[in-house]
Design a protein around this motif. Structure first.
Motif, short mmCIF file in Angstrom:
data_model
loop_
_atom_site.label_atom_id
_atom_site.label_comp_id
_atom_site.label_asym_id
_atom_site.label_seq_id
_atom_site.Cartn_x
_atom_site.Cartn_y
_atom_site.Cartn_z
N ALA A 184 0.83 -1.21 0.00
CA ALA A 184 0.00 0.00 0.00
C ALA A 184 0.86 1.26 0.00
N ILE A 185 1.92 1.25 0.81
CA ILE A 185 2.81 2.41 0.88
C ILE A 185 3.54 2.59 -0.45
N SER A 186 4.04 1.49 -1.01
CA SER A 186 4.75 1.58 -2.29
C SER A 186 3.84 2.11 -3.39
N HIS A 187 2.59 1.69 -3.38
CA HIS A 187 1.63 2.19 -4.38
C HIS A 187 1.44 3.70 -4.24
N GLN A 188 1.27 4.17 -3.01
CA GLN A 188 1.07 5.59 -2.78
C GLN A 188 2.33 6.40 -3.11
#
Length: 120
Positions: free
Chosen positions: A74-78
């Motif tokens: 999720a963090i990498s996507h954001q």
């Protein structure tokens, strides 16, 4: 088709020459679309938390994951989303990727909005 602005009221409060000048100074569609996209990117709570986390320090993805208590995916996507709009930038050292805010403009926008929200 919408009526031109001049047809909506009987009197132009600033005079026709001022209206023409304002039209000439109007920002381009490309620019206004770019600004709108950046504000849209800033309109997500997770992305704002990431920006806040990066305000004063460069961090690796793992550290951001730990601070926000979210999954790495999720963090990498954001972060990818923010990078696409030049809000954050990355630096790779071996397999580790470090993120910082792209420039001081992002920091200033964020800090100004914090002050605005806290203002009574």
């Amino acid at each position: 088709m919408p009526k031109p602005v001049q047809d909506l009221c009987e009197d132009t409060c600033n005079g026709t020459s001022n209206i023409d000048l304002l039209k000439e100074q109007l920002i381009s569609e490309q620019t206004v679309t770019g600004v709108a996209e950046v504000f849209k990117a800033l309109g997500d709570p997770t992305r704002l938390k990431i920006i806040h986390t990066l305000l004063n320090k460069e961090l690796c993805v793992h550290d951001i994951v730990q601070v926000l208590e979210m999954g790495q995916s999720a963090i990498s996507h954001q972060l990818r989303y923010l990078r696409n709009f030049r809000i954050v930038k990355r630096r790779k050292v071996g397999k580790t990727v470090y993120y910082t805010l792209d420039d001081e403009h992002i920091e200033q926008i964020f800090l100004q909005m914090l002050q605005h929200i806290k203002h009574d």
